[in-house]
Write an enzyme that holds these catalytic residues in place. Structure first.
Site, PDB file in Angstrom:
ATOM      1  N   SER A  56     -27.612 -15.499   4.142  1.00 17.57           N
ATOM      2  CA  SER A  56     -26.720 -16.650   4.912  1.00 17.57           C
ATOM      3  C   SER A  56     -26.944 -16.637   6.291  1.00 17.57           C
ATOM      4  CB  SER A  56     -25.270 -16.283   4.675  1.00 17.57           C
ATOM      5  OG  SER A  56     -25.307 -16.420   3.141  1.00 17.57           O
TER       6      SER A  56
HETATM    7  N1  SAM Z   1     -24.198 -12.919   0.300  1.00 14.56           N
HETATM    8  C1  SAM Z   1     -25.830 -13.107   0.260  1.00 14.56           C
HETATM    9  C2  SAM Z   1     -26.586 -12.489   1.374  1.00 14.56           C
HETATM   10  O1  SAM Z   1     -25.728 -11.881   2.447  1.00 14.56           O
HETATM   11  O2  SAM Z   1     -27.890 -12.297   1.618  1.00 14.56           O
HETATM   12  C3  SAM Z   1     -26.070 -14.580   0.261  1.00 14.56           C
HETATM   13  C4  SAM Z   1     -26.048 -15.015  -0.991  1.00 14.56           C
HETATM   14  S1  SAM Z   1     -27.048 -16.475  -1.458  1.00 14.56           S
HETATM   15  C5  SAM Z   1     -26.369 -17.608  -0.450  1.00 14.56           C
HETATM   16  C6  SAM Z   1     -26.273 -16.882  -3.000  1.00 14.56           C
HETATM   17  C7  SAM Z   1     -26.070 -15.836  -4.052  1.00 14.56           C
HETATM   18  O3  SAM Z   1     -25.236 -16.099  -5.152  1.00 14.56           O
HETATM   19  C8  SAM Z   1     -27.660 -15.944  -4.805  1.00 14.56           C
HETATM   20  O4  SAM Z   1     -28.351 -14.573  -4.785  1.00 14.56           O
HETATM   21  C9  SAM Z   1     -27.457 -16.286  -6.135  1.00 14.56           C
HETATM   22  O5  SAM Z   1     -28.038 -15.644  -7.168  1.00 14.56           O
HETATM   23  C10 SAM Z   1     -25.732 -15.906  -6.449  1.00 14.56           C
HETATM   24  N2  SAM Z   1     -25.131 -16.627  -7.458  1.00 14.56           N
HETATM   25  C11 SAM Z   1     -25.099 -17.805  -7.855  1.00 14.56           C
HETATM   26  N3  SAM Z   1     -24.304 -17.698  -8.910  1.00 14.56           N
HETATM   27  C12 SAM Z   1     -23.676 -16.761  -9.252  1.00 14.56           C
HETATM   28  C13 SAM Z   1     -22.725 -16.227 -10.108  1.00 14.56           C
HETATM   29  N4  SAM Z   1     -22.176 -17.062 -11.085  1.00 14.56           N
HETATM   30  N5  SAM Z   1     -22.373 -14.958 -10.024  1.00 14.56           N
HETATM   31  C14 SAM Z   1     -22.891 -14.039  -9.048  1.00 14.56           C
HETATM   32  N6  SAM Z   1     -23.906 -14.221  -8.267  1.00 14.56           N
HETATM   33  C15 SAM Z   1     -24.237 -15.569  -8.238  1.00 14.56           C
END
Ligand code: SAM
Length: 208
Positions: A56
């Site tokens: 992010s």
């Molecule tokens: N917080 C992260 C960072 O600091 O790098 C950025 C996160 S990225 C924008 C969104 C993440 O949410 C992805 O890695 C994706 O695989 C995960 N994600 C999507 N759906 C999810 C779910 N149902 N449960 C857990 N993780 C999920």
């Protein structure tokens, strides 16, 4: 851009909490980005990571973190969407206990290893579907969802601490602009405030 310049930019964007600014300053974002993007680690932008996901934007990480702080005494935080582990590291710098859930196995393993190597023993990584929250450790003083969803996952509301628990979540159509929303629980009442317009990758339930 260097980390110091990033901090100046975050201040201009309205991030004022000294603890949040210190945490952003302390966490080496260059370790969380892809090696080929190290030069851009302190740019105030989201960057691609493996598996078509993103780390992010620092401003959004800071804003989401700051939104948790006014809780009387935030101790236990849940993050949905570990991704690179960067947001979890920022949370781990500020709060005593963090649980973070990722559904993509390679990202989970990579973030877990990196957080361990950097000494974040208070950040606990879990592999699974974050839409269900993490009932074993509930209630949480704060829950951050770092992926977009058009609907509020009810399990997350239920797992908020009844006295002032805070949920920060991008609500709206996936792959478009969403509203970063803060929800504060007082027993059975949930007060909603919109913080910012954001653009997150989608939250995908595991049965997808
Ligand atoms: N917080 C992260 C960072 O600091 O790098 C950025 C996160 S990225 C924008 C969104 C993440 O949410 C992805 O890695 C994706 O695989 C995960 N994600 C999507 N759906 C999810 C779910 N149902 N449960 C857990 N993780 C999920």
């Amino acid at each position: 851009m260097a980390n110091r310049q990033l901090i100046q930019q975050l201040k201009l964007q309205g991030i004022s909490h000294p603890g949040v600014l210190r945490a952003i300053e302390k966490v080496p974002r260059e370790k969380f980005v892809l090696p080929k993007l190290k030069q851009r680690a302190y740019e105030n932008v989201a960057l691609p990571i493996d598996k078509d996901q993103t780390i992010s934007q620092p401003y959004v990480v800071a804003l989401m973190t700051q939104a948790l702080i006014d809780h009387p005494n935030p101790r236990k935080i849940l993050e949905i969407g570990t991704g690179s582990g960067y947001q979890a590291a920022v949370l781990g710098t500020l709060f005593p206990e963090i649980w973070t859930i990722e559904r993509i196995e390679v990202l989970y393993h990579k973030a877990k290893k990196l957080l361990y190597e950097l000494g974040f023993s208070n950040v606990h990584c879990r592999l699974g579907d974050g839409v269900k929250g993490y009932v074993d450790e509930a209630p949480f003083d704060g829950i951050l969802v770092t992926a977009a969803t058009p609907t509020l996952p009810l399990a997350l509301l239920e797992q908020l601490h009844p006295q002032g628990g805070r949920l920060v979540i991008p609500l709206g159509p996936t792959h478009q602009v969403q509203e970063l929303t803060l929800i504060i629980r007082q027993e059975d009442k949930f007060e909603e405030t919109i913080l910012e317009q954001v653009c997150f990758v989608p939250l995908i339930p595991d049965h997808h």
